[in-house]
Every structure is written in C-alpha cells, then in structure tokens.
Design a protein around this motif. Structure first.
Motif, PDB file in Angstrom:
ATOM      1  N   TRP A  64       0.848  -1.210   0.000  1.00  0.00           N
ATOM      2  CA  TRP A  64       0.000   0.000   0.000  1.00  0.00           C
ATOM      3  C   TRP A  64       0.874   1.247   0.000  1.00  0.00           C
ATOM      4  O   TRP A  64       0.638   2.200  -0.743  1.00  0.00           O
ATOM      5  CB  TRP A  64      -0.914  -0.047   1.226  1.00  0.00           C
ATOM      6  CG  TRP A  64      -1.824   1.121   1.394  1.00  0.00           C
ATOM      7  CD1 TRP A  64      -2.812   1.530   0.538  1.00  0.00           C
ATOM      8  CD2 TRP A  64      -1.837   2.037   2.495  1.00  0.00           C
ATOM      9  NE1 TRP A  64      -3.440   2.641   1.050  1.00  0.00           N
ATOM     10  CE2 TRP A  64      -2.862   2.966   2.249  1.00  0.00           C
ATOM     11  CE3 TRP A  64      -1.100   2.146   3.675  1.00  0.00           C
ATOM     12  CZ2 TRP A  64      -3.154   4.014   3.142  1.00  0.00           C
ATOM     13  CZ3 TRP A  64      -1.384   3.182   4.554  1.00  0.00           C
ATOM     14  CH2 TRP A  64      -2.402   4.096   4.281  1.00  0.00           C
ATOM     15  N   TRP A  65       1.936   1.225   0.838  1.00  0.00           N
ATOM     16  CA  TRP A  65       2.847   2.376   0.908  1.00  0.00           C
ATOM     17  C   TRP A  65       3.531   2.582  -0.460  1.00  0.00           C
ATOM     18  O   TRP A  65       3.656   3.715  -0.922  1.00  0.00           O
ATOM     19  CB  TRP A  65       3.896   2.132   1.995  1.00  0.00           C
ATOM     20  CG  TRP A  65       4.826   3.294   2.196  1.00  0.00           C
ATOM     21  CD1 TRP A  65       4.667   4.339   3.057  1.00  0.00           C
ATOM     22  CD2 TRP A  65       6.047   3.543   1.484  1.00  0.00           C
ATOM     23  NE1 TRP A  65       5.711   5.225   2.934  1.00  0.00           N
ATOM     24  CE2 TRP A  65       6.571   4.759   1.974  1.00  0.00           C
ATOM     25  CE3 TRP A  65       6.740   2.873   0.484  1.00  0.00           C
ATOM     26  CZ2 TRP A  65       7.773   5.304   1.498  1.00  0.00           C
ATOM     27  CZ3 TRP A  65       7.931   3.423   0.002  1.00  0.00           C
ATOM     28  CH2 TRP A  65       8.431   4.623   0.508  1.00  0.00           C
ATOM     29  N   MET A  66       3.958   1.501  -1.109  1.00  0.00           N
ATOM     30  CA  MET A  66       4.624   1.614  -2.430  1.00  0.00           C
ATOM     31  C   MET A  66       3.667   2.266  -3.437  1.00  0.00           C
ATOM     32  O   MET A  66       4.042   3.179  -4.180  1.00  0.00           O
ATOM     33  CB  MET A  66       5.030   0.227  -2.959  1.00  0.00           C
ATOM     34  CG  MET A  66       6.018  -0.537  -2.110  1.00  0.00           C
ATOM     35  SD  MET A  66       7.706  -0.038  -2.374  1.00  0.00           S
ATOM     36  CE  MET A  66       8.525  -0.859  -0.997  1.00  0.00           C
ATOM     37  N   VAL A 101       5.383  -1.110  -8.772  1.00  0.00           N
ATOM     38  CA  VAL A 101       5.544  -2.386  -8.048  1.00  0.00           C
ATOM     39  C   VAL A 101       6.099  -3.499  -8.941  1.00  0.00           C
ATOM     40  O   VAL A 101       6.525  -4.536  -8.446  1.00  0.00           O
ATOM     41  CB  VAL A 101       4.219  -2.847  -7.376  1.00  0.00           C
ATOM     42  CG1 VAL A 101       3.794  -1.869  -6.303  1.00  0.00           C
ATOM     43  CG2 VAL A 101       3.127  -3.082  -8.403  1.00  0.00           C
ATOM     44  N   ARG A 102       6.118  -3.268 -10.278  1.00  0.00           N
ATOM     45  CA  ARG A 102       6.708  -4.280 -11.172  1.00  0.00           C
ATOM     46  C   ARG A 102       8.223  -4.069 -11.323  1.00  0.00           C
ATOM     47  O   ARG A 102       8.918  -4.860 -11.935  1.00  0.00           O
ATOM     48  CB  ARG A 102       6.034  -4.232 -12.545  1.00  0.00           C
ATOM     49  CG  ARG A 102       4.584  -4.734 -12.502  1.00  0.00           C
ATOM     50  CD  ARG A 102       3.805  -4.189 -13.659  1.00  0.00           C
ATOM     51  NE  ARG A 102       3.929  -2.724 -13.668  1.00  0.00           N
ATOM     52  CZ  ARG A 102       3.410  -1.912 -14.569  1.00  0.00           C
ATOM     53  NH1 ARG A 102       2.747  -2.406 -15.582  1.00  0.00           N
ATOM     54  NH2 ARG A 102       3.555  -0.600 -14.497  1.00  0.00           N
ATOM     55  N   ALA A 106      13.298  -0.774  -7.817  1.00  0.00           N
ATOM     56  CA  ALA A 106      12.690   0.392  -7.151  1.00  0.00           C
ATOM     57  C   ALA A 106      12.040  -0.032  -5.833  1.00  0.00           C
ATOM     58  O   ALA A 106      12.148   0.667  -4.818  1.00  0.00           O
ATOM     59  CB  ALA A 106      11.655   1.035  -8.079  1.00  0.00           C
ATOM     60  N   VAL A 107      11.378  -1.176  -5.843  1.00  0.00           N
ATOM     61  CA  VAL A 107      10.757  -1.693  -4.608  1.00  0.00           C
ATOM     62  C   VAL A 107      11.840  -1.988  -3.570  1.00  0.00           C
ATOM     63  O   VAL A 107      11.706  -1.634  -2.388  1.00  0.00           O
ATOM     64  CB  VAL A 107       9.900  -2.947  -4.914  1.00  0.00           C
ATOM     65  CG1 VAL A 107       9.438  -3.629  -3.635  1.00  0.00           C
ATOM     66  CG2 VAL A 107       8.693  -2.568  -5.788  1.00  0.00           C
ATOM     67  N   ALA A 108      12.933  -2.601  -4.028  1.00  0.00           N
ATOM     68  CA  ALA A 108      14.031  -2.928  -3.104  1.00  0.00           C
ATOM     69  C   ALA A 108      14.615  -1.658  -2.482  1.00  0.00           C
ATOM     70  O   ALA A 108      14.859  -1.601  -1.267  1.00  0.00           O
ATOM     71  CB  ALA A 108      15.117  -3.706  -3.841  1.00  0.00           C
ATOM     72  N   PRO A 113       9.126   2.794   4.799  1.00  0.00           N
ATOM     73  CA  PRO A 113       7.946   2.951   5.661  1.00  0.00           C
ATOM     74  C   PRO A 113       8.154   2.358   7.043  1.00  0.00           C
ATOM     75  O   PRO A 113       8.846   1.351   7.208  1.00  0.00           O
ATOM     76  CB  PRO A 113       6.842   2.184   4.907  1.00  0.00           C
ATOM     77  CG  PRO A 113       7.562   1.228   4.042  1.00  0.00           C
ATOM     78  CD  PRO A 113       8.885   1.840   3.700  1.00  0.00           C
ATOM     79  N   SER A 114       7.499   2.991   8.026  1.00  0.00           N
ATOM     80  CA  SER A 114       7.522   2.455   9.393  1.00  0.00           C
ATOM     81  C   SER A 114       6.232   1.664   9.608  1.00  0.00           C
ATOM     82  O   SER A 114       5.136   2.206   9.469  1.00  0.00           O
ATOM     83  CB  SER A 114       7.613   3.635  10.363  1.00  0.00           C
ATOM     84  OG  SER A 114       7.241   3.218  11.641  1.00  0.00           O
TER      85      SER A 114
END
Ligand SMILES: Nc1ncnc2c1ncn2[C@@H]1O[C@H](COP(=O)(O)OP(=O)(O)OP(=O)(O)O)[C@@H](O)[C@H]1O
Ligand SMILES: Nc1ccn([C@H]2C[C@H](O)[C@@H](COP(=O)(O)O)O2)c(=O)n1
Length: 237
Positions: A55-57, A64-65, A69-71, A77-78
C-alpha cells in the motif's frame, strides 16, 4: 508474597510459538485469531504487513513491477502491528492501514512486492522481533512462517482447502458491486497462490515438520478445535 509469585511462575503455561501457513482463503486469519484468543496468546498477521508495505509503495508512486525500485524503498515505511487477537491493528508511518490494505488494488500488487528479497528480509526481521517480544506465546500466520521466519516454532500447521471451497468462502465475503463471480474469484486465488509458491525467496511452502490440515470439509470451529488440540498436546508433552 514470594510464595504466591513462585506458585504463579510454576503454574503459568510456557510460552508457545505457533506458525500457521497455507494458501489464500484456507482460513489462516480466522483460525489464528480464534486460537490465540482461546489460549491467551498474541496474534500476528504477516500478510497484513506485506499488504501494508505494498500500500505504501502504491501511495508513493513506486512501480511495483520494478523490483529494483521496490528494493530501494523497502526500508522507508515504518510499520507497526498490534498483536491483540481481538483487535489486531496495522499502521504505516503512524496511519491506520487496516482498511486500505484490503482493496483489490493492493491484493493485485502484493505478490510482486512480496517477491522482492529486500522486502522479505525487512519483514522477516520485524516478524522475528515481534514473536520474541514478551512472555506470552504467539500465533503467527503467513506463507513462510514454518520454513523461514520461525523454523523453530513449537507447533507448525499448514492449512489447505480446495480452490472451489476457498473461492466460495471468499465470494461469501464480498457484496454489492465488488461481488465477483465464483469463477473469477477462484482464478484470482489460484493466480496469487502460483505467484506466492513460485517466487525464489521463501516461497509459500509446507515445512517438513508441519501438520497439514485440509479444511475443505471442516467448519471453522472444527479447524479451531483441531489446532487448539495440537497446541495443547505439544504443551503437555
Ligand atoms: N473451515 C471453514 N469453513 C467455512 N468458511 C471458512 C472456514 N475457514 C475460514 N472460512 C471463511 O473463509 C474466509 C477466508 O478465511 P480467512 O480470511 O481466515 O483465510 P486466510 O487463509 O487468512 O486468507 P488470506 O490468506 O487470503 O488472508 C472467511 O470469510 C472465513 O470466515
Ligand atoms: N508470510 C507471508 C505472508 C504473506 N505474504 C504475501 C503473499 C500473499 O499473497 C500476500 C497477502 O497475504 P494475505 O493477506 O492474503 O494473507 O502477502 C508472504 O509473501 N509471506
């Protein structure tokens, strides 16, 4: 006074660590919450944590693909999980995320985010810290609890159910314009399971020492009783 304390220490049941894994819709959350409440244990929904980071991404414009970038963003986020089985909570950067993490948008993106090793490393560390925190035991549910997060758990359960039964359960939860037909619900479940089972890092899998419980023909209460019995057998062994 010291006699009372010693007696309490001797009679209090030892903390028990329980891992419950399985594919989507097999009853992990319903069973884990009920079992934890019955036995006075804490409860952790690790799927909610993967949903929360997803959700934060999505909210922060991360594709998300794009695994790189995801890494890169995985540590930002906390996340805070509340472990009361009667009222589990999840916040992201202090914001209540319990509702938004259940949207179709998050469900469609969560397997891609969960496959990124940096995301898994971060959440695995968080989960181990929560499981070790406090004298009471805990029921932790997910996909890799028995194999990776808590390989030394006292009790490991792997819940299964036919795709038809799981789709029927899920369709019963949906209403109004969100109500998908049974076939579409089943196809979405099967697709997510395939992605979760097929990823390289800690895929959805049964641990060798987990007890498999096929819930297809069981009521939720029967599953809860079965798991409680397995835990109590372990506690008294
Ligand atoms: N044995 C059962 N018989 C009938 N319905 C059940 C049973 N177990 C769970 N359910 C229902 O199936 C639905 C899915 O259950 P639940 O959310 O606990 O599954 P889950 O494995 O945690 O799913 P997910 O991994 O997708 O979060 C819920 O509506 C729940 O009430
Ligand atoms: N230990 C876990 C828990 C969850 N996931 C991923 C895979 C699931 O599709 C997704 C959402 O979980 P759910 O809310 O359906 O239980 O999160 C994982 O990879 N590992």
């Amino acid at each position: 006074m010291s006699v009372t304390v010693e007696t309490a220490a001797r009679t209090a049941p030892a903390a028990v660590i329980v891992g419950i894994d399985g594919p989507s819709g097999t009853g992990k959350s319903s069973t884990s919450k009920a079992v934890a409440a019955k036995l006075g244990l804490r409860y952790l929904d690790t799927g909610a944590q993967y949903r929360a980071i997803t959700w934060w991404m999505l909210n922060n414009g991360i594709d998300v693909r794009d695994a790189a970038a995801v890494a890169d963003a995985a540590g930002k986020p906390s996340l805070v999980s509340g472990t009361d089985p009667a009222a589990p909570t999840i916040t992201v950067d202090g914001q209540d995320a319990a509702g938004p993490i259940r949207t179709q948008e998050v469900t469609a993106a969560v397997s891609a985010v969960s496959a990124v090793p940096e995301v898994r490393a971060r959440l695995t560390e968080l989960q181990r810290g929560i499981a070790a925190d406090g004298p009471r035991g805990i029921v932790v549910e997910g996909r890799d609890i028995g194999t990776t997060v808590l390989p030394d758990a006292d009790v490991k359960i792997f819940l299964t159910a036919s795709a038809e039964a799981r789709a029927a359960r899920r369709s019963g939860e949906l209403s109004g314009k969100d109500r998908a037909d049974l076939a579409a619900t089943q196809a979405a479940l099967v697709k997510r399971d395939a992605a979760d089972s097929g990823r390289k890092t800690s895929p959805l899998a049964k641990a060798d020492d987990a007890v498999e419980v096929d819930t297809t023909e069981l009521t939720l209460n029967q599953v809860i009783e079965c798991v409680v019995t397995l835990i109590e057998e372990k506690r008294t062994a």
